[in-house]
Design a protein around this motif. Structure first.
Motif, PDB file in Angstrom:
ATOM      1  N   ARG A  55       0.852  -1.185   0.000  1.00 46.43           N
ATOM      2  CA  ARG A  55       0.000   0.000   0.000  1.00 46.43           C
ATOM      3  C   ARG A  55       0.882   1.227   0.000  1.00 46.43           C
ATOM      4  NH1 ARG A  55       0.099   2.218   5.174  1.00 46.43           N
ATOM      5  NH2 ARG A  55       0.710   0.767   6.857  1.00 46.43           N
ATOM      6  N   GLU A  56       0.333   2.335  -0.454  1.00 46.87           N
ATOM      7  CA  GLU A  56       1.060   3.596  -0.304  1.00 46.87           C
ATOM      8  C   GLU A  56       1.167   3.902   1.188  1.00 46.87           C
ATOM      9  OE1 GLU A  56      -0.223   6.892  -2.616  1.00 46.87           O
ATOM     10  OE2 GLU A  56      -0.380   5.748  -4.492  1.00 46.87           O
ATOM     11  N   SER A  57       2.237   4.566   1.578  1.00 47.80           N
ATOM     12  CA  SER A  57       2.510   4.764   3.005  1.00 47.80           C
ATOM     13  C   SER A  57       1.393   5.480   3.738  1.00 47.80           C
ATOM     14  CB  SER A  57       3.830   5.542   3.172  1.00 47.80           C
ATOM     15  OG  SER A  57       4.908   4.749   2.751  1.00 47.80           O
ATOM     16  N   ASP A  58       0.702   6.401   3.048  1.00 50.24           N
ATOM     17  CA  ASP A  58      -0.366   7.149   3.727  1.00 50.24           C
ATOM     18  C   ASP A  58      -1.751   6.556   3.464  1.00 50.24           C
ATOM     19  OD1 ASP A  58      -0.495   7.754   1.071  1.00 50.24           O
ATOM     20  OD2 ASP A  58      -0.446   9.935   1.310  1.00 50.24           O
ATOM     21  N   ALA A  59      -1.805   5.346   2.832  1.00 45.76           N
ATOM     22  CA  ALA A  59      -3.095   4.696   2.584  1.00 45.76           C
ATOM     23  C   ALA A  59      -3.365   3.677   3.682  1.00 45.76           C
ATOM     24  CB  ALA A  59      -3.090   4.013   1.222  1.00 45.76           C
ATOM     25  N   SER A  60      -4.604   3.259   3.803  1.00 52.16           N
ATOM     26  CA  SER A  60      -4.975   2.298   4.849  1.00 52.16           C
ATOM     27  C   SER A  60      -5.263   0.910   4.279  1.00 52.16           C
ATOM     28  CB  SER A  60      -6.212   2.808   5.612  1.00 52.16           C
ATOM     29  OG  SER A  60      -7.286   3.062   4.709  1.00 52.16           O
ATOM     30  N   ASN A  61      -5.678   0.817   3.013  1.00 48.75           N
ATOM     31  CA  ASN A  61      -6.045  -0.465   2.426  1.00 48.75           C
ATOM     32  C   ASN A  61      -4.849  -1.123   1.728  1.00 48.75           C
ATOM     33  OD1 ASN A  61      -8.751  -0.182   3.230  1.00 48.75           O
ATOM     34  ND2 ASN A  61      -9.245   0.975   1.365  1.00 48.75           N
ATOM     35  N   TRP A  62      -4.745  -2.447   1.920  1.00 53.54           N
ATOM     36  CA  TRP A  62      -3.665  -3.220   1.305  1.00 53.54           C
ATOM     37  C   TRP A  62      -4.110  -3.782  -0.038  1.00 53.54           C
ATOM     38  CZ3 TRP A  62       1.194  -3.600   3.409  1.00 53.54           C
ATOM     39  CH2 TRP A  62       1.343  -3.218   4.747  1.00 53.54           C
ATOM     40  N   THR A  63      -3.169  -3.903  -0.960  1.00 48.99           N
ATOM     41  CA  THR A  63      -3.412  -4.534  -2.256  1.00 48.99           C
ATOM     42  C   THR A  63      -2.580  -5.809  -2.329  1.00 48.99           C
ATOM     43  OG1 THR A  63      -3.815  -2.423  -3.365  1.00 48.99           O
ATOM     44  CG2 THR A  63      -3.216  -4.296  -4.763  1.00 48.99           C
ATOM     45  N   GLU A  64      -3.229  -6.910  -2.659  1.00 47.17           N
ATOM     46  CA  GLU A  64      -2.511  -8.192  -2.736  1.00 47.17           C
ATOM     47  C   GLU A  64      -1.929  -8.399  -4.133  1.00 47.17           C
ATOM     48  OE1 GLU A  64      -3.537 -12.975  -2.447  1.00 47.17           O
ATOM     49  OE2 GLU A  64      -4.654 -11.557  -1.186  1.00 47.17           O
ATOM     50  N   VAL A  65      -0.690  -8.856  -4.186  1.00 42.44           N
ATOM     51  CA  VAL A  65      -0.049  -9.170  -5.463  1.00 42.44           C
ATOM     52  C   VAL A  65      -0.716 -10.407  -6.054  1.00 42.44           C
ATOM     53  CG1 VAL A  65       2.111  -9.819  -6.607  1.00 42.44           C
ATOM     54  CG2 VAL A  65       2.131  -8.166  -4.716  1.00 42.44           C
ATOM     55  N   PRO A  66      -1.196 -10.358  -7.297  1.00 43.84           N
ATOM     56  CA  PRO A  66      -1.857 -11.525  -7.899  1.00 43.84           C
ATOM     57  C   PRO A  66      -0.943 -12.746  -7.910  1.00 43.84           C
ATOM     58  CG  PRO A  66      -2.189  -9.564  -9.244  1.00 43.84           C
ATOM     59  CD  PRO A  66      -1.169  -9.201  -8.205  1.00 43.84           C
ATOM     60  N   SER A  67      -1.533 -13.914  -7.780  1.00 41.46           N
ATOM     61  CA  SER A  67      -0.753 -15.159  -7.714  1.00 41.46           C
ATOM     62  C   SER A  67       0.100 -15.370  -8.949  1.00 41.46           C
ATOM     63  CB  SER A  67      -1.690 -16.348  -7.508  1.00 41.46           C
ATOM     64  OG  SER A  67      -2.638 -16.430  -8.577  1.00 41.46           O
ATOM     65  N   GLU A  68      -0.358 -14.895 -10.118  1.00 36.82           N
ATOM     66  CA  GLU A  68       0.429 -15.082 -11.339  1.00 36.82           C
ATOM     67  C   GLU A  68       1.704 -14.241 -11.357  1.00 36.82           C
ATOM     68  OE1 GLU A  68      -3.065 -12.317 -12.565  1.00 36.82           O
ATOM     69  OE2 GLU A  68      -2.736 -14.066 -11.270  1.00 36.82           O
ATOM     70  N   ASP A  69       1.794 -13.266 -10.442  1.00 38.26           N
ATOM     71  CA  ASP A  69       2.999 -12.446 -10.344  1.00 38.26           C
ATOM     72  C   ASP A  69       3.910 -12.892  -9.197  1.00 38.26           C
ATOM     73  OD1 ASP A  69       2.295 -10.847 -12.501  1.00 38.26           O
ATOM     74  OD2 ASP A  69       1.151  -9.451 -11.258  1.00 38.26           O
ATOM     75  N   VAL A  70       3.616 -14.065  -8.631  1.00 41.13           N
ATOM     76  CA  VAL A  70       4.443 -14.637  -7.564  1.00 41.13           C
ATOM     77  C   VAL A  70       4.925 -16.008  -8.019  1.00 41.13           C
ATOM     78  CG1 VAL A  70       4.568 -15.345  -5.147  1.00 41.13           C
ATOM     79  CG2 VAL A  70       3.096 -13.414  -5.813  1.00 41.13           C
ATOM     80  N   ALA A  71       6.236 -16.192  -8.071  1.00 35.17           N
ATOM     81  CA  ALA A  71       6.824 -17.473  -8.481  1.00 35.17           C
ATOM     82  C   ALA A  71       7.591 -18.070  -7.319  1.00 35.17           C
ATOM     83  CB  ALA A  71       7.745 -17.280  -9.679  1.00 35.17           C
ATOM     84  N   VAL A  72       7.285 -19.335  -6.994  1.00 37.91           N
ATOM     85  CA  VAL A  72       7.946 -20.034  -5.891  1.00 37.91           C
ATOM     86  C   VAL A  72       8.725 -21.213  -6.454  1.00 37.91           C
ATOM     87  CG1 VAL A  72       7.652 -21.247  -3.698  1.00 37.91           C
ATOM     88  CG2 VAL A  72       6.110 -19.364  -4.310  1.00 37.91           C
TER      89      VAL A  72
END
Length: 565
Positions: free
Chosen positions: A273-290
């Motif tokens: 989230r932006e530092s002065d924002a309150s809501n979180w945004t989740e990174v989509p699963s397709e943009d996470v590689a394990v």
């Protein structure tokens, strides 16, 4: 004096005179300078460079070096060269001490093993750098270095991290506290490298469940192409940490790349989230590689010059919050090509166009060299999308072809030949665009060359075919701009596979385009490092560096901008 003796003396005198003139000619008329270079090289087992993922040989013309990487499937002390291309038909003299059979090693370059006699032997010992001498009228010594990458890795259920010591032949694996040490599932145990072998007892099928609760386990390991088995000891311990995910973030302009470690079998959830924002945004699963105990996540759609917070959660438990700030989104200087000025050549005083406003030298062209003889190759055009455009035309330069060109950098005449170009590609830059957008239209002509043009053998077949234009963009972290020389005797061109190229993208077309078309070139990042220079090159003739092109081939470029998406 007898007649016979007189004739003998005359003959001796003429012989001496002939000898004198022969020596005089040999000493007074120098051999031409014909520089030879290694232009391409491949070996068996060749793999990508860990730093930039390029499988091409890294060729440094200035230092006369070639660097390659191979996997562990080959014997580096008896490595086969499958292709070795050399310019100007130079004679090839390999280091006899490194050759498996010096008498059968080729004495010329070769494009493939099919192009040399079957009896040839191209195997060499590359356990240390090997010198090759390329001989024309002069000798040029090139050094070839081959680096063998041995990737050892372990995959165990619940693994958090591992420590492998080749010197001690040990592997220590840490697992989560919830893992039963008496039932440890091993799925991968590449202690001898990707192509090596591992044996437990008499079996090479080592996948299964092992008891590490009271002691370590011993395995026999052999490298690829080796019959010697060495004993390795594997230890498995509970980790003192909680097995949560850790990571390091690399902030760009509109993106950030998070690389980290995680317990095997777990999947991280990344939020920001932006530092002065309150809501979180989740990174989509397709943009996470394990992969095993490592993960990579790409945070997209960020705003430049903005502070952010991020956190990584595992099994619903959020880790510590961390921060990063994206960098500024820098745009091109005079990318719309509205600003032009006229300068004068030093020797002739003739005016030539410069695609920069007063006081700027962001863009360069070959106009300085062409203007006194055939006029400008690159000029401002009213035929545009908006305002002015850049018009690049390839022209007949009598003894050579002058390609219409435009690039970020500077141009000067080669001080040695006074007819070739000495260019420097790159302008200072430190941001991270995702692409390049521009409008263009193109009219190709049939490619030709002049009698003074020396072409490599692979380009001779292009004469008579239709021309094509070439536009490319690159980011470099090299300490200085790239020096480009078009003189055939010491030619040095831009290498998109150079180890310092962080990101690259290009567009090539030979299609006739009568009206302006918008085009976007995506930048592919090979490494995440901070760039020092941006390189953009536009040419009306793709092979203009070799003075090969179509007379009249014309490329219009307008409204060029960097993308940050």
């Amino acid at each position: 004096m007898k007649k016979k003796d007189f004739i003998k003396k005359i003959g001796l005198s003429l012989a001496c005179i002939g000898s004198f003139f022969s020596c005089a000619i040999e000493n007074d008329i120098p051999y031409p300078i014909v520089e030879a270079a290694i232009t391409g090289m491949t070996v068996e087992g060749q793999r990508s460079n860990p730093d930039n993922n390029s499988t091409e040989a890294a060729i440094n013309n200035s230092a006369r070096t070639v660097t390659l990487f191979v996997n562990d499937s080959v014997d580096i002390t008896n490595l086969k060269i499958t292709q070795l291309s050399i310019s100007n038909n130079a004679e090839l003299l390999a280091d006899s001490a490194a050759c498996a059979d010096y008498g059968r090693f080729p004495d010329v370059g070769f494009s493939s093993l099919d192009s040399i006699p079957v009896s040839s032997n191209t195997r060499m010992d590359f356990s240390k750098p090997v010198n090759f001498t390329l001989r024309t009228y002069q000798d040029y010594v090139w050094k070839v270095t081959v680096n063998q990458i041995i990737e050892r890795n372990i995959e165990i259920t619940g693994m958090i991290r591992s420590v492998i010591s080749v010197e001690n032949r040990t592997a220590i694996v840490y697992v989560g506290t919830d893992q039963d040490l008496s039932r440890i599932q091993i799925t991968t145990l590449n202690l001898g490298g990707e192509y090596g072998r591992v044996r437990y007892g008499n079996s090479e099928d080592i996948e299964g469940v092992y008891d590490f609760s009271t002691s370590s386990q011993r395995f026999l390991v052999a490298r690829a192409n080796e019959d010697t088995w060495e004993e390795w000891t594997v230890f498995v311990y509970h980790s003192e940490d909680d097995g949560g995910a850790t990571g390091d973030i690399f902030a760009m302009a509109s993106r950030a790349v998070l690389n980290g470690s995680i317990q095997s079998g777990k999947t991280p959830v990344i939020e920001y989230r932006e530092s002065d924002a309150s809501n979180w945004t989740e990174v989509p699963s397709e943009d996470v590689a394990v992969s095993g105990t490592s993960y990579t996540a790409i945070l997209k759609g960020l705003s430049p010059s903005t502070a952010y917070r991020y956190r990584v959660s595992v099994d619903g438990v959020a880790g510590e919050e961390n921060s990063f700030t994206t960098v500024q989104a820098i745009q091109l200087e005079n990318g719309s090509f509205e600003g032009w000025r006229q300068d004068q050549t030093e020797n002739t005083g003739k005016d030539y166009y410069v695609p920069n406003a007063a006081g700027s030298d962001f863009w360069g062209t070959g106009n300085l060299g062409a203007a006194p003889f055939i006029g400008d190759l690159t000029t401002p055009a009213d035929e545009s999308v908006s305002g002015k455009a850049a018009r690049l035309e390839s022209k007949d330069a009598i003894i050579k072809i002058g390609a219409g060109n435009l690039f970020t950098g500077s141009f000067q005449m080669d001080p040695d030949t006074h007819i070739d170009g000495l260019l420097h590609f790159g302008r200072p830059f430190s941001s991270f665009p995702t692409g390049l957008r521009f409008w263009y239209k193109y009219t190709p002509a049939e490619m030709t060359r002049k009698s003074m043009t020396q072409l490599p053998a692979n380009l001779e077949a292009l004469v008579g075919q239709m021309d094509s234009c070439h536009i490319y963009i690159a980011l470099s972290d090299k300490a200085e701009p790239y020096e480009i020389r078009t003189n055939a005797n010491n030619r040095q061109l831009f290498d998109k596979n150079d180890e310092h190229i962080i990101a690259y993208g290009e567009y090539i077309t030979g299609d006739l385009t009568e009206t302006y078309v918008q085009k976007e070139i995506s930048l592919t990042y090979r490494a995440y490092r901070v760039p020092k220079y941006i390189i953009i090159v536009c040419s009306a003739s793709k092979y203009g560096d070799y003075y090969l092109g179509g007379i009249g081939s014309t490329l219009y470029i307008d409204e060029m901008e960097l993308l940050y998406e």
